[in-house]
Design an enzyme around this catalytic site. Structure first.
Site, mmCIF file in Angstrom:
data_model
loop_
_atom_site.group_PDB
_atom_site.id
_atom_site.type_symbol
_atom_site.label_atom_id
_atom_site.label_comp_id
_atom_site.label_asym_id
_atom_site.label_seq_id
_atom_site.Cartn_x
_atom_site.Cartn_y
_atom_site.Cartn_z
ATOM 1 N N SER A 114 0.823 -1.283 -0.260
ATOM 2 C CA SER A 114 0.005 0.107 -0.117
ATOM 3 C C SER A 114 0.973 1.382 -0.091
ATOM 4 C CB SER A 114 -0.900 0.016 1.178
ATOM 5 O OG SER A 114 -0.206 -0.466 2.470
ATOM 6 N N ASP A 336 -3.567 6.152 11.589
ATOM 7 C CA ASP A 336 -2.762 5.690 10.628
ATOM 8 C C ASP A 336 -1.686 6.509 10.661
ATOM 9 O OD1 ASP A 336 -1.518 5.043 8.452
ATOM 10 O OD2 ASP A 336 -3.260 5.013 6.948
ATOM 11 N N HIS A 339 0.675 5.184 6.167
ATOM 12 C CA HIS A 339 0.509 5.864 5.231
ATOM 13 C C HIS A 339 0.737 7.583 5.119
ATOM 14 C CE1 HIS A 339 -1.568 1.922 5.251
ATOM 15 N NE2 HIS A 339 -1.029 1.882 4.093
#
Length: 360
Positions: A114, A336, A339
């Site tokens: 990702s 998060d 990311h």
């Protein structure tokens, strides 16, 4: 399935931070440190530039919800205004029209997890900003996603492959991580530029571990040292490049290790995380050592005979504790710190990619 994988990867953040921090006393020598015109583009600091960001996320039709921090309600915007400034030179500004000329009729593919998706979506937004009215098509087949601009003959793809080596389901055995095998590499052939990445998934364990067995040297084992496994898998990938890539046709890059910011002690704020961070770490150094995977990557690349350019983005990304979605990842109920918001830090990764391509 992609959302499930995304949630699994987020739940790894604390473990990944601890793994990075536990290796803080280990030193790694720079066996791969690419430079352009004698300038090290990867040593520098972040400066405010009011001409940034390179695109408006609200006008890019490709950003997935988890990366679109402004749409998800992030209240601050200063993180959008930072430009990477190398210490000894000036990074040439990204020129979308020049990029299109150089890649006319070409195929670009990102291969990885990702974080590769983060960089892929950044690049297609940067290209879209240069030609906002141009027609494009989308193709999503299994783990392969492609955006094509037919008038320019350019395609930019993402091949979702978190280990680079093969992960297969075998009857009566279960999921096997085949650390010496890359059958999935068939999808990578015929590209003009390849950008690879892997690391974060190698240290999943418990219920998040995506395999029952590792196959290495023809034998099945339950587990092994994860850094050693990563290095072995990366060596398998390097052999695939040596056997399958023609440097006269294809440029190969390796996206360096992207850091996480779940432990504030890494940058001198003991109880902090990436939540609420609005500015980068000041200066050109980061208090904590590089993640151990960086040393493994540089060692493997240094032994290759065919050219692979390392996009050595770890340090510049370590400095950006403010660049993560944190609580602003949309419908994903997680914190998060792995990311990156788009627009944001991955735009600089692609800016560096463009700098190397434009010098060739």
């Amino acid at each position: 399935m992609q959302s499930f994988c995304y949630l699994l990867s987020l739940s790894l953040l604390f473990l990944l931070s601890c793994f990075q921090h536990s290796n803080a006393d280990v030193e790694y020598h720079d066996t791969m440190h690419p430079q352009l015109d004698g300038c090290d583009f990867f040593q520098g600091s972040w400066v405010v530039d009011d001409s940034y960001p390179l695109y408006d996320s609200s006008t890019c039709p490709f950003i997935k919800q988890e990366f679109d921090c402004q749409r998800n309600g992030r209240p601050d915007k200063l993180y959008l205004k930072y430009r990477w400034q190398p210490n000894a030179c000036t990074l040439p500004r990204f020129d979308g029209e020049d990029f299109l000329r150089r890649f006319k009729g070409k195929k670009i593919m990102f291969v990885g997890d990702s974080l590769s998706e983060n960089q892929w979506q950044s690049l297609i937004c940067m290209v879209h900003a240069a030609i906002p009215q141009a027609k494009f098509s989308k193709s999503f087949k299994g783990g392969l996603s492609t955006i094509t601009w037919p008038d320019y003959g350019i395609s930019i793809s993402l091949c979702h492959n978190v280990f680079l080596v093969d992960l297969v389901n075998e009857e009566h055995v279960g999921r096997v991580l085949k650390i010496d095998s890359i059958e999935g590499g068939k999808l990578w052939k015929g590209q003009d530029t390849l950008i690879f990445n892997t690391w974060h998934w190698w240290i999943h364990n418990g219920s998040l571990q995506p395999w029952e067995y590792i196959e290495i040297g023809g034998k099945l084992i339950k587990d092994m040292d994860r850094l050693a496994a990563f290095k072995r898998g990366l060596t398998t990938w390097s052999k695939w490049v040596e056997s399958n890539v023609n440097p006269a046709r294809t440029n190969v890059f390796y996206q360096g290790v992207s850091p996480v910011h779940s432990l504030g002690q890494d940058w001198g704020e003991k109880s902090a995380t990436c939540q609420g961070q609005t500015e980068p770490v000041k200066g050109s150094t980061y208090p904590t050592a590089l993640p151990p995977a960086v040393g493994a990557v540089k060692e493997v690349l240094s032994k290759m005979t065919k050219p692979v350019t390392l996009l050595d983005i770890t340090l510049l990304s370590q400095l950006r504790k403010d660049g993560h979605p944190s609580l602003y990842a949309g419908g994903v109920k997680s914190h998060d710190c792995s990311h990156w918001c788009l627009a944001g830090v991955p735009d600089t990764w692609n800016h560096l990619l463009y700098a190397f391509v434009s010098r060739r």
